[in-house]
Each structure stands twice: as C-alpha cells, then as structure tokens.
Motif scaffolding. Sequence first.
Motif, mmCIF file in Angstrom:
data_model
loop_
_atom_site.group_PDB
_atom_site.id
_atom_site.type_symbol
_atom_site.label_atom_id
_atom_site.label_comp_id
_atom_site.label_asym_id
_atom_site.label_seq_id
_atom_site.Cartn_x
_atom_site.Cartn_y
_atom_site.Cartn_z
ATOM 1 N N LEU A 21 13.850 5.999 -3.343
ATOM 2 C CA LEU A 21 12.921 5.363 -2.345
ATOM 3 C C LEU A 21 11.683 6.628 -3.049
ATOM 4 O O LEU A 21 10.340 6.455 -3.203
ATOM 5 C CB LEU A 21 12.765 6.032 -1.318
ATOM 6 N N HIS A 22 12.095 7.528 -3.863
ATOM 7 C CA HIS A 22 11.542 8.775 -4.208
ATOM 8 C C HIS A 22 10.582 8.093 -5.155
ATOM 9 O O HIS A 22 8.982 8.534 -4.867
ATOM 10 C CB HIS A 22 12.374 9.378 -4.831
ATOM 11 N N ALA A 23 10.728 7.327 -6.058
ATOM 12 C CA ALA A 23 9.486 6.787 -6.810
ATOM 13 C C ALA A 23 8.352 5.742 -6.471
ATOM 14 O O ALA A 23 7.195 5.761 -6.691
ATOM 15 C CB ALA A 23 10.119 5.498 -8.362
ATOM 16 N N GLN A 24 8.806 4.762 -5.584
ATOM 17 C CA GLN A 24 7.932 3.705 -4.177
ATOM 18 C C GLN A 24 7.349 5.388 -4.126
ATOM 19 O O GLN A 24 5.557 5.331 -4.001
ATOM 20 C CB GLN A 24 8.927 2.950 -3.868
ATOM 21 N N ILE A 25 7.861 6.206 -3.337
ATOM 22 C CA ILE A 25 6.882 6.874 -2.065
ATOM 23 C C ILE A 25 5.901 7.338 -3.794
ATOM 24 O O ILE A 25 4.696 8.007 -2.940
ATOM 25 C CB ILE A 25 8.347 8.644 -1.645
ATOM 26 N N ALA A 26 6.792 8.081 -4.435
ATOM 27 C CA ALA A 26 5.279 8.882 -5.228
ATOM 28 C C ALA A 26 4.226 8.068 -5.758
ATOM 29 O O ALA A 26 3.421 8.223 -6.030
ATOM 30 C CB ALA A 26 5.480 9.522 -6.887
ATOM 31 N N ALA A 27 4.983 6.695 -5.575
ATOM 32 C CA ALA A 27 3.424 5.833 -6.428
ATOM 33 C C ALA A 27 2.284 5.848 -4.942
ATOM 34 O O ALA A 27 1.380 5.432 -5.377
ATOM 35 C CB ALA A 27 4.260 4.386 -6.594
ATOM 36 N N VAL A 28 3.510 5.373 -3.945
ATOM 37 C CA VAL A 28 2.481 5.032 -2.793
ATOM 38 C C VAL A 28 1.023 6.393 -2.834
ATOM 39 O O VAL A 28 -0.031 6.336 -2.694
ATOM 40 C CB VAL A 28 2.952 5.227 -1.937
#
Length: 82
Positions: A21-28
Amino acid sequence: MQLGTRWTAREQPPKAVPEALHAQIAAVEAALNPDGLSAPAPRWTLTFLEGRPVAELDTGVVVSQDAAGEVVVRYDDDAEFA
C-alpha cells in the motif's frame, strides 16, 4: 486477528501497514493540498476487511488491496469530513 492503527499523513506509515500500500498512500499524500492555514494534517486509519488491508484518510480517500492482490484507490462518498 489483525489490529489496525492510525497515523498522520506525510509521516512514515507504521510497520503494520503492508508494503503493497505504501506507493499509493504516498501518491495520495503528494496530491494533498496544504491550505496554509495551519490546519492539522489528515490522519490515516488502517483496518483489515476479510483479512485485506484498508487504509482510509480522514478526507475520504481509501487505499485498499482487493482479493486479487491489486491495490485500489477510491473515494468514500460517505466520509465524515468530505
């Protein structure tokens, strides 16, 4: 049983947050628009639904992992702070 956790946006996610989930959390978080009014940063809440991680930001954005293992980003229209 897996327990969830909470953390503030733009801080390092806790170890309980799956790496997937880390990459999408960072993108958000990168898309968050600071209002310049010293408002507190929104917070994430991690829960598990049917054994799969669901991270929901106070703004209503949800980052989750579906049954196929794909990471999905969506907006919860019923969010309290929307």
